[in-house]
Design an enzyme around this catalytic site. Structure first.
Site, PDB file in Angstrom:
ATOM      1  N   HIS A  62      12.700  85.582  31.091  1.00  0.00           N
ATOM      2  CA  HIS A  62      11.432  84.858  30.928  1.00  0.00           C
ATOM      3  C   HIS A  62      10.271  85.692  31.449  1.00  0.00           C
ATOM      4  O   HIS A  62       9.242  85.856  30.773  1.00  0.00           O
ATOM      5  CB  HIS A  62      11.483  83.533  31.703  1.00  0.00           C
ATOM      6  CG  HIS A  62      12.287  82.470  31.041  1.00  0.00           C
ATOM      7  ND1 HIS A  62      12.078  82.056  29.758  1.00  0.00           N
ATOM      8  CD2 HIS A  62      13.306  81.712  31.524  1.00  0.00           C
ATOM      9  CE1 HIS A  62      12.936  81.092  29.460  1.00  0.00           C
ATOM     10  NE2 HIS A  62      13.703  80.877  30.516  1.00  0.00           N
TER      11      HIS A  62
ATOM     12  N   HIS B 229      18.559  85.223  33.440  1.00  0.00           N
ATOM     13  CA  HIS B 229      17.831  84.233  32.629  1.00  0.00           C
ATOM     14  C   HIS B 229      16.351  84.206  33.032  1.00  0.00           C
ATOM     15  O   HIS B 229      15.461  84.322  32.176  1.00  0.00           O
ATOM     16  CB  HIS B 229      18.470  82.854  32.827  1.00  0.00           C
ATOM     17  CG  HIS B 229      17.873  81.785  31.970  1.00  0.00           C
ATOM     18  ND1 HIS B 229      18.483  81.313  30.831  1.00  0.00           N
ATOM     19  CD2 HIS B 229      16.716  81.091  32.069  1.00  0.00           C
ATOM     20  CE1 HIS B 229      17.739  80.378  30.285  1.00  0.00           C
ATOM     21  NE2 HIS B 229      16.654  80.226  31.019  1.00  0.00           N
ATOM     22  N   GLU B 230      16.088  84.055  34.329  1.00  0.00           N
ATOM     23  CA  GLU B 230      14.700  83.994  34.787  1.00  0.00           C
ATOM     24  C   GLU B 230      14.004  85.342  34.624  1.00  0.00           C
ATOM     25  O   GLU B 230      12.804  85.395  34.319  1.00  0.00           O
ATOM     26  CB  GLU B 230      14.655  83.548  36.253  1.00  0.00           C
ATOM     27  CG  GLU B 230      15.266  82.177  36.520  1.00  0.00           C
ATOM     28  CD  GLU B 230      14.637  81.083  35.683  1.00  0.00           C
ATOM     29  OE1 GLU B 230      13.428  81.179  35.363  1.00  0.00           O
ATOM     30  OE2 GLU B 230      15.337  80.119  35.323  1.00  0.00           O
TER      31      GLU B 230
ATOM     32  N   GLY C  36      -8.833  59.534  40.072  1.00  0.00           N
ATOM     33  CA  GLY C  36      -9.854  58.920  40.918  1.00  0.00           C
ATOM     34  C   GLY C  36     -10.604  57.774  40.289  1.00  0.00           C
ATOM     35  O   GLY C  36     -11.759  57.527  40.663  1.00  0.00           O
TER      36      GLY C  36
ATOM     37  N   ASP D 280      14.611  75.026  27.173  1.00  0.00           N
ATOM     38  CA  ASP D 280      13.816  76.028  26.449  1.00  0.00           C
ATOM     39  C   ASP D 280      13.902  75.825  24.940  1.00  0.00           C
ATOM     40  O   ASP D 280      12.897  75.865  24.231  1.00  0.00           O
ATOM     41  CB  ASP D 280      14.311  77.441  26.795  1.00  0.00           C
ATOM     42  CG  ASP D 280      14.222  77.727  28.287  1.00  0.00           C
ATOM     43  OD1 ASP D 280      13.292  77.220  28.914  1.00  0.00           O
ATOM     44  OD2 ASP D 280      15.098  78.450  28.795  1.00  0.00           O
TER      45      ASP D 280
ATOM     46  N   GLY E 212      -8.383  57.728  31.912  1.00  0.00           N
ATOM     47  CA  GLY E 212      -7.993  59.116  32.112  1.00  0.00           C
ATOM     48  C   GLY E 212      -6.596  59.177  32.686  1.00  0.00           C
ATOM     49  O   GLY E 212      -5.949  58.154  32.926  1.00  0.00           O
TER      50      GLY E 212
END
Length: 633
Positions: free
Chosen positions: A425, A421-422, A204, A497, A199
């Site tokens: 989004h 820009h942010e 774990g 992006d 995994g």
């Protein structure tokens, strides 16, 4: 007792050495009188010498004078040897004369002849010993380097393992067999000879193996796969044999091999053939696993992150009979893991493990443990007595995007570009119906990102539809589109992006069969060397005409997402401006403040093409380091 015996030994040895030195000083002969060659000849002429011994190699005469039996020593030149010998023989009264040829002892000759060889051998053995682990001894480099966990070490049980309920259920049979093997053998049942845990990192796997040993109360030998591989061919195979011999001697026992892919990779792969040492080690491991009797009670548990590169002979029934997936935990698993790691930490009343579980989709157990530790460190840094939700939120941001870099100085123009820009989004992601809810946006640099937008799913998802993929592309292009709309001059900040959008669009066409014109087919095959663990290239199994169609389909998907983002930002220009202004002023927005601004744009709109959700694709939860929706590099 060991320290006392060692001190007594040193005391006795020191006393003996001191006694020998005193005896040597007291019994040493007095120093002889030194004579010159002229004085020696005078003594000979006077007849004052009783005994004389000529030392042939050192050109000295040692002897005793008649008067007072006094010892003397005199040196003479080599060319006067014959003349001196004649004088001593002719002396009156007669002198007792002896000649010592000073021949070297056989042992001394052997020592001088063999000393260079012994020195070279010693240097060689020193370097070999250093390469094989220092104090283990030169002749023990063929022995296994396994560490045996003693009973004095803290015991790990299945109660300490959270978020892996299915894996625990699979391993309970191993525990029961080691605790009471007769119950299984009486009815002809055979326990798996080997258990492979695989995994993602941090889920774990090692903890599960230790829990099996802790529950069954048997010796637990742990070793890394890389410990078998050395520069000498045959050493790894010898260590495998020694490891299984140790385990059989203390059966029932568990052998745990961590990162078994270091020695268990596919044979025959590589440039110019396989790796002889690793392949011999793997061959010996295959023999030992299929050779020892089940009644010996020795079980091999191995862990790896890459089961796809293991040799098929290692995975067949009879060796690794049971293969257990240890995947990232779901919501309930994350809650249980948070409860385990929160024990012993003073949490404030506003902190809930349910909130931590919902805020950390895609996190592994190691990620959650690191998150709570970071929160504790932040609380201590702020001189707080308890860990509040503010520390938890800051710790999540640190784990996902890295530490803040507030010291980075940016011009007002760059700050405005990043803010728009942010905001692009966040606004596109909020309006589109098939994207995750926007949780936080920030223009504070973290890690390599100058700004970032965090979108978190409301529940764990394992599939993505076509409409979700297209909306994700539109959200990713929202930042670039906002730069074009506001400034008319896009920057390099959208490079990550664009790369992600191109990857999604090409995968939709060539892998997921989501192209209307090309239909549900996979186009192109990946070719790679197994020993590298990566794909080496891409083989086109289609014609040039199909390649042109693929390019046109990819371009159409990207352009459609770009245009959709432009329409949303143009329609909600006022919201975009306000988001950017608030970001420039406050640097970060989340919670009610963010929701109040985004709500001005209304809810999600139905703007995806009809029938777009007909082709889902497998999409497991992303790791923590990939969860942020966007980061300007």
């Amino acid at each position: 007792m060991k320290k006392l015996s060692r001190s007594a030994f040193l005391l006795i040895g020191g006393a003996v050495l001191a006694a020998l030195l005193v005896a040597l000083v007291l019994t040493r002969d007095p120093a002889p009188m030194e004579l010159t060659f002229t004085e020696l000849e005078e003594k000979i002429d006077q007849g004052a010498i009783a005994e004389a011994t000529i030392l042939d190699r050192s050109h000295e005469v040692r002897g005793i004078l008649i008067e007072d039996d006094e010892l003397f020593i005199a040196s003479f030149p080599a060319e006067a040897t014959d003349e001196l010998f004649a004088e001593l023989r002719a002396a009156e009264p007669a002198i007792t004369l002896e000649v010592d040829r000073q021949d070297t002892s056989l042992w001394v000759q052997l020592l001088f002849n063999l000393l260079p060889i012994l020195l070279l051998v010693g240097i060689f053995l020193f370097f070999i010993n250093s390469m094989q682990g220092g104090g283990r001894g030169v002749m023990s480099f063929g022995k296994a380097k396994a560490r045996k966990m003693s009973k004095d070490q803290p015991t790990v049980t299945f109660a300490d393992v959270a978020g892996a309920d299915e894996a625990v259920e699979e391993l309970i049979e191993i525990r029961d067999f080691l605790a009471d093997p007769d119950r299984f053998q009486k009815i002809g049942a055979k326990i798996p000879k080997g258990v492979l845990l695989f995994g993602p990192p941090g889920t774990g796997k090692t903890l599960l193996a230790r829990a099996v040993a802790g529950e069954a109360g048997v010796p637990f030998f742990t070793i890394s796969g890389s410990d078998f591989v050395e520069m000498f061919v045959g050493v790894g195979a010898s260590r495998v044999r020694d490891l299984f011999e140790q385990a059989k001697a203390e059966s029932p026992a568990i052998i745990f091999v961590d990162e078994i892919d270091a020695v268990g990779r596919h044979r025959g792969a590589g440039l110019g053939g396989g790796h002889d040492e690793r392949e011999q080690t793997l061959n010996q491991l295959l023999v030992e696993m299929d050779g020892f009797d089940v009644s010996t009670g020795v079980i091999l548990i191995a862990a790896t992150n890459r089961p796809d590169i293991l040799d098929p002979a290692l995975l067949r029934p009879g060796r690794f009979d049971r293969q257990i997936v240890v995947d990232r935990p779901d919501l309930e698993g994350r809650r249980n893991i948070a409860n385990v790691h929160a024990a012993g930490k003073p949490l404030a009343d506003d902190v809930s493990t349910d909130v931590i579980a919902r805020r950390t989709p895609g996190f592994t157990g190691a990620d959650i443990a690191n998150l709570l530790n970071e929160a504790a460190l932040l609380a201590a840094r702020r001189d707080k007595k308890t860990i509040s939700q503010a520390e938890i939120e800051d710790a999540i941001d640190r784990v996902i995007a890295g530490p803040e870099r507030k010291s980075r100085a940016m011009s007002d123009k760059e700050k405005a570009v990043i803010a728009y820009h942010e905001s692009g989004h966040a606004l596109v992601g909020h309006v589109l119906p098939n994207t995750d809810p926007i949780h936080k946006i920030s223009i504070v640099a973290r890690g390599r990102a100058l700004g970032w937008t965090l979108a978190l799913p409301t529940q764990d998802r394992y599939l993505q539809s076509r409409s979700e993929l297209t909306d994700t592309m539109a959200m990713l292009l929202g930042g670039r589109t906002a730069e074009e709309l506001i400034f008319g001059d896009p920057t390099t900040g959208a490079s990550d992006d664009i790369d992600r959008v191109a990857t999604i669009a090409r995968s939709m066409v060539t892998e997921f069969g989501m192209s209307e014109s090309l239909g549900p087919q996979r186009l192109g095959r990946k070719s790679g060397e197994v020993f590298l663990g990566k794909d080496q290239g891409h083989e086109a199994d289609y014609s040039d005409d199909v390649a042109m169609k693929i390019d046109s389909e990819v371009l159409a998907l990207v352009e459609s997402a770009h245009e959709e983002a432009r329409e949303i930002l143009t329609l909600h220009r006022s919201v975009l401006d306000r988001l950017a202004e608030e970001l420039i002023e406050h640097e970060s927005l989340d919670g009610d403040a963010l929701e109040a601004i985004l709500s001005e744009a209304g809810g999600a709109v139905e703007n995806s093409p009809a029938g777009a959700s007909a082709h889902p694709t497998i999409n497991p939860p992303q790791p923590a380091e990939q969860m942020r929706a966007e980061g300007m590099d």
